[in-house]
Design a protein around this motif. Structure first.
Motif, PDB file in Angstrom:
ATOM      1  N   LYS A   1       1.461   6.540   2.173  1.00  0.00           N
ATOM      2  CA  LYS A   1       2.545   6.656   3.164  1.00  0.00           C
ATOM      3  C   LYS A   1       2.126   7.591   4.290  1.00  0.00           C
ATOM      4  CE  LYS A   1       6.611   5.975   0.132  1.00  0.00           C
ATOM      5  NZ  LYS A   1       5.998   5.765  -1.180  1.00  0.00           N
ATOM      6  N   GLU A   2       1.465   8.683   3.896  1.00  0.00           N
ATOM      7  CA  GLU A   2       1.020   9.666   4.890  1.00  0.00           C
ATOM      8  C   GLU A   2      -0.046   9.066   5.805  1.00  0.00           C
ATOM      9  OE1 GLU A   2      -0.686  14.263   5.049  1.00  0.00           O
ATOM     10  OE2 GLU A   2      -0.472  13.219   3.139  1.00  0.00           O
ATOM     11  N   ILE A   3      -1.008   8.375   5.221  1.00  0.00           N
ATOM     12  CA  ILE A   3      -2.076   7.745   6.012  1.00  0.00           C
ATOM     13  C   ILE A   3      -1.487   6.726   6.986  1.00  0.00           C
ATOM     14  CG2 ILE A   3      -4.082   6.195   5.890  1.00  0.00           C
ATOM     15  CD1 ILE A   3      -4.724   7.481   3.163  1.00  0.00           C
ATOM     16  N   ILE A   4      -0.598   5.878   6.486  1.00  0.00           N
ATOM     17  CA  ILE A   4      -0.009   4.820   7.318  1.00  0.00           C
ATOM     18  C   ILE A   4       0.835   5.418   8.438  1.00  0.00           C
ATOM     19  CG2 ILE A   4       1.609   2.876   7.302  1.00  0.00           C
ATOM     20  CD1 ILE A   4       0.681   2.394   4.352  1.00  0.00           C
ATOM     21  N   GLY A   5       1.623   6.452   8.093  1.00  0.00           N
ATOM     22  CA  GLY A   5       2.464   7.079   9.110  1.00  0.00           C
ATOM     23  C   GLY A   5       1.647   7.719  10.219  1.00  0.00           C
TER      24      GLY A   5
ATOM     25  N   LEU B   1       0.823  -1.213   0.000  1.00  0.00           N
ATOM     26  CA  LEU B   1       0.000   0.000   0.000  1.00  0.00           C
ATOM     27  C   LEU B   1       0.858   1.265   0.000  1.00  0.00           C
ATOM     28  CD1 LEU B   1      -2.734  -1.094   2.569  1.00  0.00           C
ATOM     29  CD2 LEU B   1      -3.039  -0.810   0.097  1.00  0.00           C
ATOM     30  N   SER B   2       2.023   1.205   0.635  1.00  0.00           N
ATOM     31  CA  SER B   2       2.858   2.405   0.771  1.00  0.00           C
ATOM     32  C   SER B   2       3.566   2.787  -0.514  1.00  0.00           C
ATOM     33  CB  SER B   2       3.893   2.211   1.888  1.00  0.00           C
ATOM     34  OG  SER B   2       4.791   1.156   1.570  1.00  0.00           O
ATOM     35  N   ALA B   3       3.279   2.090  -1.608  1.00  0.00           N
ATOM     36  CA  ALA B   3       3.813   2.492  -2.908  1.00  0.00           C
ATOM     37  C   ALA B   3       3.292   3.869  -3.309  1.00  0.00           C
ATOM     38  CB  ALA B   3       3.446   1.460  -3.976  1.00  0.00           C
ATOM     39  N   LEU B   4       2.111   4.255  -2.799  1.00  0.00           N
ATOM     40  CA  LEU B   4       1.541   5.582  -3.078  1.00  0.00           C
ATOM     41  C   LEU B   4       1.938   6.554  -1.977  1.00  0.00           C
ATOM     42  CD1 LEU B   4      -2.139   4.771  -4.175  1.00  0.00           C
ATOM     43  CD2 LEU B   4      -0.112   5.030  -5.620  1.00  0.00           C
ATOM     44  N   ASP B   5       2.372   7.748  -2.346  1.00  0.00           N
ATOM     45  CA  ASP B   5       2.772   8.742  -1.348  1.00  0.00           C
ATOM     46  C   ASP B   5       1.614   9.103  -0.419  1.00  0.00           C
ATOM     47  OD1 ASP B   5       5.339   8.804  -2.256  1.00  0.00           O
ATOM     48  OD2 ASP B   5       5.113  10.633  -3.450  1.00  0.00           O
ATOM     49  N   SER B   6       0.425   9.214  -0.974  1.00  0.00           N
ATOM     50  CA  SER B   6      -0.724   9.550  -0.132  1.00  0.00           C
ATOM     51  C   SER B   6      -0.974   8.473   0.909  1.00  0.00           C
ATOM     52  CB  SER B   6      -1.977   9.744  -0.990  1.00  0.00           C
ATOM     53  OG  SER B   6      -2.277   8.557  -1.723  1.00  0.00           O
TER      54      SER B   6
ATOM     55  N   ALA C   1       8.496  -2.835   4.554  1.00  0.00           N
ATOM     56  CA  ALA C   1       7.415  -1.894   4.873  1.00  0.00           C
ATOM     57  C   ALA C   1       7.964  -0.647   5.550  1.00  0.00           C
ATOM     58  CB  ALA C   1       6.383  -2.581   5.763  1.00  0.00           C
ATOM     59  N   ILE C   2       8.839  -0.831   6.539  1.00  0.00           N
ATOM     60  CA  ILE C   2       9.403   0.317   7.253  1.00  0.00           C
ATOM     61  C   ILE C   2      10.171   1.216   6.287  1.00  0.00           C
ATOM     62  CG2 ILE C   2      11.066   1.021   9.021  1.00  0.00           C
ATOM     63  CD1 ILE C   2      10.284  -1.520  10.578  1.00  0.00           C
ATOM     64  N   PHE C   3      10.982   0.607   5.427  1.00  0.00           N
ATOM     65  CA  PHE C   3      11.757   1.396   4.465  1.00  0.00           C
ATOM     66  C   PHE C   3      10.836   2.237   3.583  1.00  0.00           C
ATOM     67  CE2 PHE C   3      13.648   2.273   0.399  1.00  0.00           C
ATOM     68  CZ  PHE C   3      14.953   2.640   0.706  1.00  0.00           C
ATOM     69  N   ASN C   4       9.846   1.591   2.988  1.00  0.00           N
ATOM     70  CA  ASN C   4       8.970   2.298   2.054  1.00  0.00           C
ATOM     71  C   ASN C   4       8.220   3.432   2.733  1.00  0.00           C
ATOM     72  OD1 ASN C   4       8.949   1.741  -0.681  1.00  0.00           O
ATOM     73  ND2 ASN C   4       6.862   0.983  -0.667  1.00  0.00           N
ATOM     74  N   ILE C   5       7.728   3.190   3.935  1.00  0.00           N
ATOM     75  CA  ILE C   5       6.973   4.205   4.668  1.00  0.00           C
ATOM     76  C   ILE C   5       7.870   5.391   5.017  1.00  0.00           C
ATOM     77  CG2 ILE C   5       5.703   4.675   6.812  1.00  0.00           C
ATOM     78  CD1 ILE C   5       4.865   1.655   6.718  1.00  0.00           C
ATOM     79  N   CYS C   6       9.137   5.094   5.348  1.00  0.00           N
ATOM     80  CA  CYS C   6      10.059   6.153   5.784  1.00  0.00           C
ATOM     81  C   CYS C   6      10.688   6.922   4.639  1.00  0.00           C
ATOM     82  CB  CYS C   6      11.145   5.556   6.685  1.00  0.00           C
ATOM     83  SG  CYS C   6      10.521   5.082   8.310  1.00  0.00           S
ATOM     84  N   VAL C   7      10.364   6.591   3.418  1.00  0.00           N
ATOM     85  CA  VAL C   7      10.792   7.432   2.300  1.00  0.00           C
ATOM     86  C   VAL C   7      10.193   8.830   2.466  1.00  0.00           C
ATOM     87  CG1 VAL C   7      10.527   7.774  -0.199  1.00  0.00           C
ATOM     88  CG2 VAL C   7      11.194   5.537   0.691  1.00  0.00           C
ATOM     89  N   MET C   8       9.000   8.910   3.060  1.00  0.00           N
ATOM     90  CA  MET C   8       8.389  10.214   3.356  1.00  0.00           C
ATOM     91  C   MET C   8       9.053  10.803   4.595  1.00  0.00           C
ATOM     92  SD  MET C   8       4.388  11.202   3.890  1.00  0.00           S
ATOM     93  CE  MET C   8       4.118  11.314   2.115  1.00  0.00           C
ATOM     94  N   HIS C   9       9.527  12.025   4.487  1.00  0.00           N
ATOM     95  CA  HIS C   9      10.345  12.632   5.541  1.00  0.00           C
ATOM     96  C   HIS C   9       9.635  12.649   6.894  1.00  0.00           C
ATOM     97  CE1 HIS C   9      13.515  15.066   7.262  1.00  0.00           C
ATOM     98  NE2 HIS C   9      12.597  15.904   7.729  1.00  0.00           N
ATOM     99  N   GLU C  10       8.362  12.988   6.908  1.00  0.00           N
ATOM    100  CA  GLU C  10       7.634  13.078   8.172  1.00  0.00           C
ATOM    101  C   GLU C  10       7.631  11.744   8.920  1.00  0.00           C
ATOM    102  OE1 GLU C  10       6.658  14.109   5.300  1.00  0.00           O
ATOM    103  OE2 GLU C  10       6.120  16.234   5.438  1.00  0.00           O
ATOM    104  N   ASN C  11       7.670  10.650   8.170  1.00  0.00           N
ATOM    105  CA  ASN C  11       7.635   9.333   8.809  1.00  0.00           C
ATOM    106  C   ASN C  11       8.980   8.931   9.402  1.00  0.00           C
ATOM    107  OD1 ASN C  11       4.920   8.946   8.292  1.00  0.00           O
ATOM    108  ND2 ASN C  11       5.284   7.952   6.313  1.00  0.00           N
TER     109      ASN C  11
END
Length: 460
Positions: free
Chosen positions: A292-296, A285-290, A322-332
């Protein structure tokens, strides 16, 4: 009868399979016609056999088109061919490793949960696909010169080959998810199998706003996730993973209010396979940036990090991905650091557990100030130097020296350990001479800083 599987693409195998399926269908239809009280299972088997026959027909048609295409582009330059499909690329894109692939094929590779470059086998730092305009223009010019119609160069298999029988089976199974426990378990197991083997059943979840809530209903009603039948948990969560693989489903799945909280419960309380598949679903699911934000924002990093710390071999790779992909977004990154990711990752690395994946996460987190502070506090420098000295993996050496450079920039006192390493093993100097271009650049930066500090000390 054995459940129909995915049909092979070899023409000879497809012909043989078609004959077998038709014979089986004749037997089932005869049984249905002759038996006034035939079982619903026999009818379902006949429907499934028809679905597979349809898929076979689509594949045979695609195979024929592909043969015609191959004759037209047999002289295609190798650099115009996708390394995965071996065919002329229509939409060339670049992955993090710098390699170019045809978009549909590399997307399928990534959607299946792979975190490496198929050609180089190195772990990739992100899943963003960048259009390769230069190769695209060269392919267009070559196609024009050869008289090849680029828009029709490859006939992709229609994964959505839906028919009324598929929809009826799908709706019947969803209805069972609101029935008795026995019906729920039967339906969940069948949906798991169908969404794994037949992509068209993943597509069906796009068509109805109620389909995902209906699927999840049997395991959402209980106050305690662990009180739900373990096999029912596993089948529902795995089905959710399967449908998340389809690109058009990712946004809808993640934005369904009950999904992320349910995956978090599964990470904490499910069987180990359920927990692993819940982590894989979050990765997909975290393939989409939007997403990533929801999951974080949902707090899902905490149970992922807890499961990483627990260290079950079956779950480690899915959790790390999963952790890697989610943390591509800086806020996460800040959220992961706050939840103790640095300490857990460093402990695993010191114990030589999934070093490749965890170093990639650590390198990603090293852009966060608090993460760098924590790395300096728990003896990270020595571990990273040892990996550079002993590892044969260039990607790991790159990540180690990148982390070291960041640590030294923020804490000059850590240069003492590097100087001692240089005196004993010349580790950084050797990397500056023989590493990859990125590793050489980072290693040279550390040596320059080390020399400046030595010169300042001598001057003083």
């Amino acid at each position: 009868m054995a459940k129909p599987g995915v049909v092979e693409s070899d023409p000879g195998v497809m012909v043989k399979k078609a004959i077998e399926l038709k014979r089986e269908l004749q037997r089932l239809v005869k049984s249905i016609v002759d038996d006034e009280d035939c079982s619903t299972e026999t009818i379902d088997q006949a429907k499934e056999t028809l679905c597979v026959l349809k898929e076979l027909k689509l594949r045979r048609r695609s195979s024929l088109s592909l043969k015609l295409h191959n004759r037209n582009v047999s002289s295609c330059p190798d650099e115009f061919k996708c390394p995965l499909s071996k065919e002329l690329m229509r939409d060339p894109v670049i992955v993090a490793s710098g390699q170019t692939y045809d978009r549909p094929f590399i997307q399928k590779w990534l959607s299946a949960g792979n975190r490496t470059c198929p050609r180089t086998h190195q772990v990739i730092s992100h899943t963003v696909l960048t259009p390769n305009h230069l190769i695209r223009e060269m392919i267009e010019q070559w196609s024009k010169n050869q008289g090849v119609e680029l828009s029709n160069t490859v006939q992709y298999i229609d994964e959505e080959g839906l028919n009324q029988a598929d929809r009826e089976i799908f709706l019947r199974l969803l209805k069972k998810m609101s029935s008795t426990l026995s019906d729920q378990k039967t339906a969940a197991k069948e949906l798991r199998m169908l969404t794994k083997k037949h992509p068209c059943f993943r597509v069906l979840f796009c068509d109805s706003a109620d389909a995902i809530p209906q699927l999840l209903k049997p395991i959402c009603g209980s106050d305690s996730f662990s009180s739900v039948q373990p096999d029912l948990q596993e089948d529902v969560i795995t089905t959710l993973l399967n449908i998340s693989i389809h690109d058009n489903n990712k946004k809808r799945v993640a934005e369904t209010p009950m999904v992320i909280p349910l995956l978090m419960r599964a990470l904490r309380s499910g069987t180990i396979e359920t927990r692993s598949n819940a982590a894989a679903a979050l990765f997909t699911l975290s393939a989409l940036d939007s997403n990533k934000e929801i999951i974080g924002k949902s707090g899902a990093l905490k149970p992922l990090i807890d499961l990483l710390e627990e260290g079950h071999p079956l779950a480690m790779k899915d959790v790390a991905s999963a952790i890697f992909n989610i943390c591509v977004m800086h806020e996460n990154k800040a959220r992961a650091v706050k939840e103790g990711a640095v300490r857990v990752i460093l402990t695993k690395i010191k114990n030589e557990v999934h070093v490749d994946e965890l170093l990639a996460i650590l390198a990603l987190l090293s852009s966060h100030q608090r993460a760098v502070n924590e790395m300096g506090d728990v003896g990270t420098v020595g571990s990273l130097l040892r990996i550079i000295r002993e590892s044969s993996c260039e990607r790991n050496k790159e990540n180690c020296v990148a982390i070291l450079q960041t640590i030294c920039l923020h804490d000059r006192s850590k240069l003492k350990e590097i100087r001692e390493e240089e005196n004993s093993h010349k580790t950084i100097s050797e990397l500056a001479q023989s590493g990859t271009s990125r590793a050489k650049r980072k290693a040279s930066g550390i040596l320059e800083r080390l020399n400046r500090v030595v010169n300042i000390t001598h001057t003083a």
